[in-house]
Design an enzyme around this catalytic site. Sequence first.
Site, PDB file in Angstrom:
ATOM      1  N   GLY A 117     -25.463 -21.960  -2.137  1.00 46.28           N
ATOM      2  CA  GLY A 117     -25.947 -23.217  -1.590  1.00 46.28           C
ATOM      3  C   GLY A 117     -27.337 -23.539  -2.097  1.00 46.28           C
ATOM      4  N   ALA A 155     -19.310 -32.173 -17.172  1.00 49.29           N
ATOM      5  CA  ALA A 155     -18.286 -31.956 -16.154  1.00 49.29           C
ATOM      6  C   ALA A 155     -17.054 -31.335 -16.801  1.00 49.29           C
ATOM      7  CB  ALA A 155     -17.930 -33.287 -15.498  1.00 49.29           C
ATOM      8  N   LYS A 185     -25.211 -11.796  -7.704  1.00 50.14           N
ATOM      9  CA  LYS A 185     -24.880 -12.762  -6.647  1.00 50.14           C
ATOM     10  C   LYS A 185     -25.223 -12.101  -5.317  1.00 50.14           C
ATOM     11  CE  LYS A 185     -22.806 -16.610  -5.109  1.00 50.14           C
ATOM     12  NZ  LYS A 185     -23.155 -17.979  -5.511  1.00 50.14           N
TER      13      LYS A 185
END
Length: 240
Positions: free
Chosen positions: A110, A199, A35
Amino acid sequence: MTIIVVTGTGTEIGKTIVTAALAATATPRSVAVLKPAQTGVGKGEVGDVEEVLRLSGATTGAELGRFPEPLAPSTSARRAGLPPVTPADVADAARKLAEEHDLVLVEGAGGLLVRFDEHGGTLADAARLLNAPVLVVAPAGLGTLNSTALTAEALRARGIEQLGVVVGSWPEEPDLAARCNLADLPTVAEAPLLGAVPAGAGALGPEEFRAAAPGWLAPELGGTWDAAKFTAEFAAAPPA
């Protein structure tokens, strides 16, 4: 492929869970998760890397910068008085991880062109330095076609390979737009649809998540998900 860059068409659309599914599907291969910039998470709090490792079972994770406010990495770093992460930092870290792992997953913050530093460096710049393919995570519903097309256009303009598109959060009861988008997403992206993560998948326990993950991703990503079958299942019939 030894390095895959995972980006989104925006924020909060399922990049972390898709990254976890990729890592879970890749096991028992050696997987590292990188990350570059974690924003909106304070010191000692659980970040995206920890979540990916928890769900997937991968054991190696790295975070290059952590900035407390939920803003673009360059803005959050500046406001915190911390040095930003640069595309060169990302490329160097990914290459080092690739020396000791079969697969390195680089999860962006993002979208593709969110600024990392004051010089305008982006995840796209890091992918170009690495000559690594990019997997685009997109939402299911209304508005996703435009943002997906723009992301794909930005990749093509930079000569970066797009692996395909994964729907980051497929609803239990998809509306008309979501069902139609299954057919339209690969058209606007000019790249294949390579998965749909349901989901709420992030709420599954680790064992259940790891068992289910291959069924959410196409064979190109190591899974068993069938795009044609899935799209046909939810195809929206035209009005009479």
